[in-house]
Each structure stands twice: as structure tokens, then as C-alpha cells.
Design an enzyme around this catalytic site. Structure first.
Site: not given
Ligand code: FAD
Ligand code: NAI
Length: 466
Positions: A35, A114, A183, A321, A445
Site C-alpha cells: 500500500r 514482497g 462484527v 488488531a 464514583h
């Protein structure tokens, strides 16, 4: 002598964190990324842009529905182009940040694709077609994952989109059909529902979020349904046809039965992700894959080829991740002769819907299947002062503790800010803490975290506020 101690292929959260840690440990490190920007799926088309849109769309939704009761009179108006720019800026801020970190840590980088030519040699093909061989003592594969495709369904990223297209729709679809109540389906379905789409989620199984604690998932489904998301569980999509601008989706009961068609303007395919190893030359390099295409590694993340390691989405385990990052650190430490290690029993999972859902450790179903006797402590946010003050009382905290030792085995939270609160459970579990330890820890609190403490008290049936 090799030019580098380590070459990392892929600059996602696994790869770039590995490169930084290895450099900290004194290694000479190179990073290869195809990228133009660093950060991988997570920063470019995953965690970060999705969270930017979830944040912006949640505020938009709240401005329309919750601000009034607080005495704030606004009429929200959506400027989608600007919201997408907000998201793009979030991505740029993060990817630039990684570029800075890599420079600061003196990691050399090669922007190209690569391929492992032989153990110790990575051939990089640059954008202009030129190639260069880079050699190193060790190679770490951190090439991540790609979208899983549904047979017969072509993703054009315009009307039939993956998560990547769903992060950049130029206009709010009137009707969105989401395939998969995992998800991505729930997070990105929530984004577009909040912005005005009518969202229908078709899920193969008879529940949402398979693998998570069933009680928590059921509660989330109920809340999301109340928000207007339509669920068709126990159903599968068998085909999509175009009818003008509309997509005609054929849906069939998973166990067989009569098919129906549902029309949508945009279809989001969110049925999972698959490890990405295309073009890496793994076969020739002697790197074995399992049946699901994941690189097989030993406990030191070494593949079947000596000197070639793998981490992150491309190996087994949850595609998250933070899991990839921790493996990146572990393998760098192992290469430096240290005892790098990841505790797979304590990897939190978060679903960033509203309310959020967050878990760490075992679900009730897993404990039952393992034959472990456990106690449950539960505390609802309706009984928490801060949640009441904020009028965000949906959800609860559930703590599962070993019936004999009281050691906490699982923490499950559904509620506002669950993503931040779950870290408390993770730290406790990492230290082998008990429900009693948590119950005796003073919590500030008024905060939502008091519900975590109360759930710990409830394990021993002594919650104060419920
Ligand atoms: P990746 O991040 O996929 O990075 C791999 C990199 O390798 C890519 O940049 C790729 O270009 C590069 N590459 C591949 N092959 C080559 C090659 N031959 N040569 C050079 N470079 C190559 N996880 C979370 O924990 N929290 C979240 O909130 C979250 N949200 C998500 C939302 C969405 C929409 C998606 C799709 C995913 C989300 N994830 C989330 C999952 C998370 O993005 C991945 O688990 C994580 O990015 C995996 O990191 P990785 O380093 O293994 O691989
Ligand atoms: P997923 O694995 O979470 O969910 C896919 C869902 O699709 C499952 O419920 C599955 O039963 C269903 N399904 C599969 N085939 C189907 C079919 N033919 N018809 C109907 N339903 C079908 O995958 P998802 O949502 O695509 O996400 C991919 C990965 O990205 C996940 O593993 C997750 O770890 C990661 N991710 C993490 C996020 C987070 O941590 N907040 C956010 C987004 C993604």
C-alpha cells in the site's frame, strides 16, 4: 552478511509493531508494504475509519434523538461528504503517525509487493515494475487478511460492497441488506441505519455474533432491533440479481425451505475474512498452510521454513488488531533471544455498536462445555448512578468466576463505554485475580466502572445497589 536482521512483509498492526519492537531491541529492520500508506487493513480500511464513522453517526443519531431531552435544541443535518472527509482525516492522522514512528525507530521501508524468493531473500516489486532483492537473517510474514467472498456474488464496491466500499458510500442507501451478523455487519449496519438507511441483516446461524456469550449477544440483538435494525436469522443468501438500480436478493432458510426475495439499494457482504498470502511464493519457500489457508506456525511463530515467521490475521486465532500487535512484539522478542509470549486466554473482543459489547475470557457456553463449575455475578446499568445520570442504562456487566477458587474466568459487558471498561477485566485476568480482588478494589464514583465492581460483589451475592 545479510543487509538486515529482519524483514517484515506487511505494515499492518502486526507488522509495524513487530518492526518497531525489533528496532528497539537493536535489530536492523526493513519493512515491505504494497500500500502507499502504512497501518494495514486496520488503519486504512478497518478499525480506524469504521470507528470514525461510528463516532460521527452516533453523535448524529443522538443529536436527533437524545439531545432534546437534555434541553439542547438542534436539528441535525447530514453532510455525508464532510463526514467521509472526517473519516479520511482520521485515517491520515493515524497512517502518518505510523510513518513517523517507523522513521523515528530507523526502520527502512520499501513500498512494493514482497515475494519470498528463498529463505532470507525477499524480492520487492515496486509500483513501476522494477524489482530489488532484500536479504535478512529472518523474515516475518504479516500480510493480514482479505474479504471472504460469497460464491456467485460479485463485489463491485458500489452496489454490492465489502466493508471497504461500505466505508465510503457516496450517498445513504434507502435500503441496505447486510449478509452476516458478525462484527462488521453490526458495526457498519449501525452506521448506515443511524444515517437513515433501512437495514436488514441476514445471518446463516440462529444467533448474532457467534462465539460470544449468548446472553450478551441476545441482549444486543434486542437493543439493535429496537433501534430499527431488522434481523433475519437462520437464513442464507443464495443469489443477487440486478433490477434497474435495485439489487434483488434471494434469501432461503438455512435448513431449507421456501425462498423469498428482498430488494435493497446496497448489499454489504460481511461473512468473514480469509488469510492473505497471494503472490508471496510460500509454496516455493517451503511455508505450509493449513486447510483454511493460514500459515502454520509453532509456539515461536516460526513457519515450516526455518527463519520464516508469521503473525496476525495470516495465522490462526482471532482476527484482531491487538492480537496481531501482541504477536508482533512477541516474535521480535523471541528473535532477540527473549521470552516473547501472548496469553491467548486474555484477548478482549469489542463490538462498537451503541451500546458497545465487550468480552474477555470464557463465555458461559464455553465454561459449560469445558465442565467448569462457575459462579455468575451480574449488575445492570439501570442500577448504576452514572448510567442513570447520563440516561444510558441499557446493558449489564457479567462476571464469571471459578466456583472453587473464585478466579475470574470471563468478563462480559454490554453498555456505553464497554470498550474502555473491559481493560479492567483483562488486567485482572492477566494477574489471575479473583472476583473478591475486584470487589475490594475502590472504584471512582460516579462512574460506569462501579457496575464492574458491583458485578464482582454479585458473584458472592453481595451487590450493594441491586
Ligand atoms: P493487516 O492489517 O491486514 O496488514 C497487512 C498488510 O500487508 C496490508 O497493508 C497489506 O497491504 C500488506 N501486504 C499484503 N501482502 C503483501 C505483500 N506481498 N507485500 C507487501 N505488503 C503486503 N480489529 C480490531 O481489533 N478492532 C477493530 O475495531 C477492528 N475493526 C475492523 C473493521 C473492519 C471494517 C475490518 C475489515 C477489520 C477490523 N478489524 C478490527 C480487524 C483488523 O483490521 C485486523 O485484525 C488487523 O488489521 C490485522 O493486522 P495484520 O497486521 O495481521 O494485517
Ligand atoms: P465475522 O466472522 O465476525 O461474522 C461473519 C458472520 O457471517 C457470521 O455470523 C457467520 O455466521 C455469517 N455468515 C457466514 N456465511 C454466511 C452466509 N452465507 N449467509 C449469511 N451469513 C453468513 O466476520 P466479519 O463481520 O466479516 O468480520 C471479519 C473479521 O474482522 C472478524 O473476524 C473480526 O474479528 C474482524 N473485525 C473486528 C472488529 C472489532 O474488533 N470491533 C470490527 C470489524 C471486524
Amino acid at each position: 552478511m545479510a543487509a538486515y536482521d529482519l524483514i517484515v512483509i506487511g505494515a499492518g498492526p502486526g507488522g509495524y509493531v513487530c518492526a518497531i519492537r525489533a528496532s528497539q531491541l537493536g535489530m536492523k529492520v526493513a519493512m515491505v508494504e504494497k500500500r502507499t500508506t502504512f497501518g494495514g487493513t486496520c488503519l486504512n480500511v478497518g478499525c480506524i475509519p469504521s470507528k470514525a464513522l461510528l463516532h460521527a453517526s452516533e453523535l448524529y443519531d443522538e443529536a436527533g434523538h437524545s439531545f432534546g431531552k437534555m434541553g439542547i435544541g438542534v436539528e441535525p443535518k447530514l453532510d455525508l461528504a464532510k463526514m467521509l472527509t472526517f473519516k479520511d482525516e482520521a485515517v491520515k492522522g493515524n497512517t502518518d503517525g505510523v510513518a513517523f514512528l517507523l522513521r523515528k525507530n530507523k526502520v527502512d521501508h520499501f513500498h512494493g509487493t514482497g515475494r519470498i524468493k528463498a529463505p532470507g531473500i525477499v524480492e520487492v516489486t515496486f509500483m513501476n515494475g522494477e524489482t530489488q532483492d532484500v536479504d535478512a537473517k529472518s523474515i516475518v510474514i504479516a500480510t493480514g487478511s482479505a474479504v471472504a467472498k460469497l460464491p456467485g456474488v460479485e463485489i463491485d464496491e458500489e452496489s454490492v460492497v465489502s466493508s471497504t466500499g461500505a466505508l465510503s458510500l457516496p450517498k445513504v442507501p434507502k435500503r441496505m441488506l447486510v449478509i452476516g451478523a458478525g462484527v462488521i455487519g453490526l458495526e457498519l449496519g449501525s452506521v448506515w441505519r443511524r444515517l437513515g438507511a433501512e437495514v436488514t441483516v441476514v445471518e446463516y446461524l440462529d444467533r448474532i455474533l457467534p462465539g460470544t456469550d449468548a446472553e450478551v449477544a441476545k441482549t444486543l440483538q434486542r437493543i439493535l432491533s429496537k433501534q430499527g435494525m431488522i434481523f433475519k436469522l437462520g437464513n442464507k443468501v443464495t443469489g443477487i440479481k440486478k433490477n434497474g438500480a435495485a439489487q434483488v436478493v434471494t434469501v432461503e432458510p438455512a435448513q431449507g425451505g421456501e425462498a423469498e426475495t428482498i430488494e435493497a439499494d446496497v448489499v454489504l457482504v460481511a461473512i468473514g475474512r480469509i488469510p492473505y498470502t497471494e503472490g508471496l511464493g510460500l509454496g516455493d519457500a517451503g511455508v505450509s498452510l493449513d486447510k483454511r489457508g493460514r500459515v502454520i506456525v509453532d509456539e515461536h511463530y516460526q513457519s515450516s521454513a526455518p527463519g520464516i515467521y508469521a503473525i496476525g490475521d495470516v495465522i490462526q486465532g482471532p482476527m484482531l488488531a491487538h492480537k496481531a500487535e501482541d504477536e508482533g512484539i512477541a516474535v521480535a522478542e523471541i528473535l532477540a533471544g527473549q521470552a516473547g509470549h501472548v496469553n491467548y486466554g486474555v484477548i478482549p473482543v469489542v463490538v462498537y455498536t451503541a451500546p458497545e459489547m465487550a468480552s474477555v475470557g470464557k463465555s458461559e457456553e464455553e465454561l459449560k462445555a469445558d465442565g467448569v463449575a462457575y459462579n455468575v455475578g451480574k449488575f445492570p446499568f439501570t442500577a448504576n448512578g452514572r448510567a442513570k445520570a447520563n440516561q444510558q442504562t441499557d446493558g449489564f456487566v457479567k462476571i464469571l468466576a471459578d466456583a472453587t477458587t473464585d478466579r475470574v474466568l470471563g468478563v462480559h459487558i454490554i453498555g456505553a463505554n464497554a470498550s474502555e471498561m473491559i481493560a479492567e477485566g483483562a488486567v485482572l485476568m492477566e494477574f489471575g485475580g479473583s472476583a473478591e480482588d475486584l470487589a475490594r478494589t475502590c472504584h471512582p464514583h460516579p462512574t460506569l466502572t462501579e457496575a464492574v465492581k458491583e458485578a464482582a460483589l454479585a458473584v458472592d451475592k453481595r451487590a450493594i445497589h441491586f
